[in-house]
Design a protein around this motif. Structure first.
Motif, PDB file in Angstrom:
ATOM      1  N   PRO A 165       0.819  -1.218   0.000  1.00 37.70           N
ATOM      2  CA  PRO A 165       0.000   0.000   0.000  1.00 37.70           C
ATOM      3  C   PRO A 165       0.849   1.262   0.000  1.00 37.70           C
ATOM      4  O   PRO A 165       2.005   1.261   0.440  1.00 37.70           O
ATOM      5  N   GLU A 166       0.262   2.341  -0.493  1.00 40.99           N
ATOM      6  CA  GLU A 166       0.937   3.643  -0.482  1.00 40.99           C
ATOM      7  C   GLU A 166       0.748   4.331   0.864  1.00 40.99           C
ATOM      8  O   GLU A 166       1.514   5.231   1.218  1.00 40.99           O
ATOM      9  N   ALA A 167      -0.280   3.928   1.607  1.00 45.30           N
ATOM     10  CA  ALA A 167      -0.559   4.521   2.922  1.00 45.30           C
ATOM     11  C   ALA A 167      -1.381   3.543   3.747  1.00 45.30           C
ATOM     12  O   ALA A 167      -2.134   2.729   3.194  1.00 45.30           O
ATOM     13  N   VAL A 168      -1.249   3.662   5.076  1.00 43.90           N
ATOM     14  CA  VAL A 168      -1.959   2.751   5.987  1.00 43.90           C
ATOM     15  C   VAL A 168      -2.627   3.544   7.099  1.00 43.90           C
ATOM     16  O   VAL A 168      -2.005   4.421   7.705  1.00 43.90           O
ATOM     17  N   PHE A 169      -3.895   3.217   7.348  1.00 42.96           N
ATOM     18  CA  PHE A 169      -4.639   3.782   8.486  1.00 42.96           C
ATOM     19  C   PHE A 169      -4.826   2.640   9.478  1.00 42.96           C
ATOM     20  O   PHE A 169      -5.369   1.606   9.140  1.00 42.96           O
ATOM     21  N   GLY A 170      -4.375   2.855  10.712  1.00 42.41           N
ATOM     22  CA  GLY A 170      -4.466   1.802  11.700  1.00 42.41           C
ATOM     23  C   GLY A 170      -5.288   2.180  12.914  1.00 42.41           C
ATOM     24  O   GLY A 170      -5.342   3.354  13.296  1.00 42.41           O
ATOM     25  N   VAL A 171      -5.947   1.204  13.496  1.00 36.10           N
ATOM     26  CA  VAL A 171      -6.688   1.364  14.749  1.00 36.10           C
ATOM     27  C   VAL A 171      -6.126   0.336  15.723  1.00 36.10           C
ATOM     28  O   VAL A 171      -6.063  -0.854  15.409  1.00 36.10           O
ATOM     29  N   ALA A 172      -5.700   0.795  16.899  1.00 38.79           N
ATOM     30  CA  ALA A 172      -5.109  -0.122  17.876  1.00 38.79           C
ATOM     31  C   ALA A 172      -4.962   0.595  19.214  1.00 38.79           C
ATOM     32  O   ALA A 172      -5.274   1.780  19.334  1.00 38.79           O
ATOM     33  N   CYS A 173      -4.465  -0.127  20.205  1.00 43.63           N
ATOM     34  CA  CYS A 173      -4.157   0.499  21.489  1.00 43.63           C
ATOM     35  C   CYS A 173      -2.973   1.438  21.293  1.00 43.63           C
ATOM     36  O   CYS A 173      -2.243   1.349  20.292  1.00 43.63           O
ATOM     37  N   ASN A 174      -2.759   2.346  22.220  1.00 40.92           N
ATOM     38  CA  ASN A 174      -1.733   3.371  22.058  1.00 40.92           C
ATOM     39  C   ASN A 174      -0.356   2.781  21.762  1.00 40.92           C
ATOM     40  O   ASN A 174       0.339   3.228  20.841  1.00 40.92           O
ATOM     41  N   ARG A 175       0.044   1.791  22.554  1.00 38.97           N
ATOM     42  CA  ARG A 175       1.385   1.236  22.391  1.00 38.97           C
ATOM     43  C   ARG A 175       1.566   0.572  21.031  1.00 38.97           C
ATOM     44  O   ARG A 175       2.528   0.856  20.307  1.00 38.97           O
ATOM     45  N   ASP A 176       0.646  -0.319  20.670  1.00 40.84           N
ATOM     46  CA  ASP A 176       0.762  -1.034  19.402  1.00 40.84           C
ATOM     47  C   ASP A 176       0.652  -0.072  18.220  1.00 40.84           C
ATOM     48  O   ASP A 176       1.342  -0.242  17.205  1.00 40.84           O
ATOM     49  N   LEU A 177      -0.208   0.920  18.352  1.00 36.85           N
ATOM     50  CA  LEU A 177      -0.390   1.876  17.266  1.00 36.85           C
ATOM     51  C   LEU A 177       0.877   2.692  17.053  1.00 36.85           C
ATOM     52  O   LEU A 177       1.304   2.913  15.910  1.00 36.85           O
ATOM     53  N   PHE A 178       1.484   3.152  18.146  1.00 34.57           N
ATOM     54  CA  PHE A 178       2.714   3.937  18.012  1.00 34.57           C
ATOM     55  C   PHE A 178       3.805   3.131  17.321  1.00 34.57           C
ATOM     56  O   PHE A 178       4.438   3.605  16.367  1.00 34.57           O
ATOM     57  N   TYR A 179       4.046   1.908  17.795  1.00 30.21           N
ATOM     58  CA  TYR A 179       5.123   1.113  17.210  1.00 30.21           C
ATOM     59  C   TYR A 179       4.812   0.717  15.771  1.00 30.21           C
ATOM     60  O   TYR A 179       5.714   0.592  14.936  1.00 30.21           O
ATOM     61  N   GLY A 180       3.531   0.541  15.461  1.00 29.99           N
ATOM     62  CA  GLY A 180       3.144   0.260  14.084  1.00 29.99           C
ATOM     63  C   GLY A 180       3.414   1.446  13.173  1.00 29.99           C
ATOM     64  O   GLY A 180       3.979   1.297  12.077  1.00 29.99           O
ATOM     65  N   MET A 181       3.040   2.652  13.620  1.00 28.60           N
ATOM     66  CA  MET A 181       3.265   3.860  12.831  1.00 28.60           C
ATOM     67  C   MET A 181       4.754   4.162  12.725  1.00 28.60           C
ATOM     68  O   MET A 181       5.232   4.631  11.692  1.00 28.60           O
ATOM     69  N   ASN A 182       5.482   3.873  13.792  1.00 28.65           N
ATOM     70  CA  ASN A 182       6.937   4.061  13.776  1.00 28.65           C
ATOM     71  C   ASN A 182       7.591   3.164  12.736  1.00 28.65           C
ATOM     72  O   ASN A 182       8.453   3.595  11.962  1.00 28.65           O
ATOM     73  N   SER A 183       7.162   1.907  12.707  1.00 31.20           N
ATOM     74  CA  SER A 183       7.698   0.952  11.738  1.00 31.20           C
ATOM     75  C   SER A 183       7.372   1.380  10.310  1.00 31.20           C
ATOM     76  O   SER A 183       8.223   1.322   9.413  1.00 31.20           O
ATOM     77  N   LEU A 184       6.138   1.827  10.085  1.00 29.22           N
ATOM     78  CA  LEU A 184       5.729   2.282   8.755  1.00 29.22           C
ATOM     79  C   LEU A 184       6.520   3.516   8.331  1.00 29.22           C
ATOM     80  O   LEU A 184       6.938   3.640   7.179  1.00 29.22           O
ATOM     81  N   SER A 185       6.736   4.421   9.274  1.00 28.67           N
ATOM     82  CA  SER A 185       7.480   5.643   8.976  1.00 28.67           C
ATOM     83  C   SER A 185       8.902   5.324   8.547  1.00 28.67           C
ATOM     84  O   SER A 185       9.428   5.912   7.593  1.00 28.67           O
ATOM     85  N   ARG A 186       9.539   4.376   9.227  1.00 28.56           N
ATOM     86  CA  ARG A 186      10.902   3.993   8.870  1.00 28.56           C
ATOM     87  C   ARG A 186      10.964   3.296   7.515  1.00 28.56           C
ATOM     88  O   ARG A 186      12.019   3.230   6.894  1.00 28.56           O
ATOM     89  N   LYS A 187       9.822   2.802   7.040  1.00 32.73           N
ATOM     90  CA  LYS A 187       9.736   2.197   5.710  1.00 32.73           C
ATOM     91  C   LYS A 187       9.330   3.238   4.661  1.00 32.73           C
ATOM     92  O   LYS A 187       9.219   2.917   3.473  1.00 32.73           O
ATOM     93  N   GLY A 188       9.062   4.463   5.115  1.00 32.37           N
ATOM     94  CA  GLY A 188       8.662   5.524   4.191  1.00 32.37           C
ATOM     95  C   GLY A 188       7.199   5.470   3.785  1.00 32.37           C
ATOM     96  O   GLY A 188       6.814   6.048   2.761  1.00 32.37           O
ATOM     97  N   ILE A 189       6.367   4.784   4.578  1.00 36.57           N
ATOM     98  CA  ILE A 189       4.941   4.652   4.259  1.00 36.57           C
ATOM     99  C   ILE A 189       4.138   5.608   5.142  1.00 36.57           C
ATOM    100  O   ILE A 189       4.140   5.467   6.364  1.00 36.57           O
ATOM    101  N   PRO A 190       3.436   6.580   4.549  1.00 32.02           N
ATOM    102  CA  PRO A 190       2.611   7.506   5.341  1.00 32.02           C
ATOM    103  C   PRO A 190       1.514   6.748   6.079  1.00 32.02           C
ATOM    104  O   PRO A 190       0.940   5.792   5.544  1.00 32.02           O
ATOM    105  N   SER A 191       1.218   7.176   7.289  1.00 34.25           N
ATOM    106  CA  SER A 191       0.183   6.494   8.061  1.00 34.25           C
ATOM    107  C   SER A 191      -0.673   7.493   8.821  1.00 34.25           C
ATOM    108  O   SER A 191      -0.299   8.648   9.019  1.00 34.25           O
TER     109      SER A 191
END
Length: 218
Positions: A165-191
């Motif tokens: 995907p070119e972008a990802v929208f995620g729903v999760a608890c604060n901790r999982d969501l942060f680490y998920g968005m962090n991982s996506l950001s390091r891959k260059g994927i907007p979230s």
């Protein structure tokens, strides 16, 4: 006192002075960094970002250090919320421009009596109206999202690999969501992310009105 003793005494004094200067400089650097962190947090609340690219680099790569510093003035959960808010604001414009977007929902949003089955693509909603997942799915798909209801991070990795995907929208608890968005950001994927109002891995709750509003506006 011999010349050698005098030289050793002078050297010891110099080293002591260097040590004091180093401690002072490190203390000033730490206080400055803490001040920048506080100012950045205040500006973030006002919908402004200070040195956004530098902040992104720090959040992506030094989040463990930032967390330790943040714990001096706040809680771990607050840090995750601040990080999510930062990623949301930083990537909002890039997210809006993306064409191929994925919405990832946690399976714990389902009702405990949900009849849907888990498949290799995640949970397949049957629109039984026991929970709000069906409504979210309808809105998201009407906006061009491909929706996945997943039980864990392993599924997310598979989605990224298969869908690209070119972008990802995620729903999760604060901790999982942060680490998920962090991982996506390091891959260059907007979230974009929407934290759960109540977590706990079962009968979780998300702000339906806010989530649907954001899905429609982004």
């Amino acid at each position: 006192m011999t010349n050698l003793e005098e030289e050793n005494l002078d050297l010891g004094g110099v080293l002591q002075l260097i040590g004091v200067i180093t401690i002072v400089l490190l203390t000033l650097a730490f206080l400055s960094f803490l001040l920048i962190l506080v100012i950045g947090f205040i500006l973030l609340k006002k919908n402004k970002l200070i040195f956004p690219n530098l902040a992104l680099f720090l959040m992506d790569n030094l989040y463990s250090v930032l967390l330790k510093i943040f714990l001096l003035v706040g809680t771990e959960d607050t840090f995750y919320r601040v990080g999510i808010e930062f990623y949301n604001k930083y990537y909002e414009d890039k997210f809006k421009k993306a064409k191929k977007r994925v919405l990832v929902l946690p399976h714990c949003l389902r009702d405990v009596k949900c009849p849907a089955k888990l498949t290799p693509k995640g949970v397949e909603c049957v629109f039984c109206n026991r929970c709000g997942v069906g409504e979210i799915l309808k809105v998201a798909e009407s906006r061009g999202y491909k929706v996945y209801i997943i039980p864990g991070s392993t599924f997310l990795k598979r989605i990224l690999k298969e869908e690209m995907p070119e972008a990802v929208f995620g729903v999760a608890c604060n901790r999982d969501l942060f680490y998920g968005m962090n991982s996506l950001s390091r891959k260059g994927i907007p979230s974009q992310g929407q934290p759960l109002l109540r977590d706990g891995c079962i009968n979780t709750i998300v702000d339906m009105e806010e989530l649907i509003s954001r899905l429609k506006s982004l």
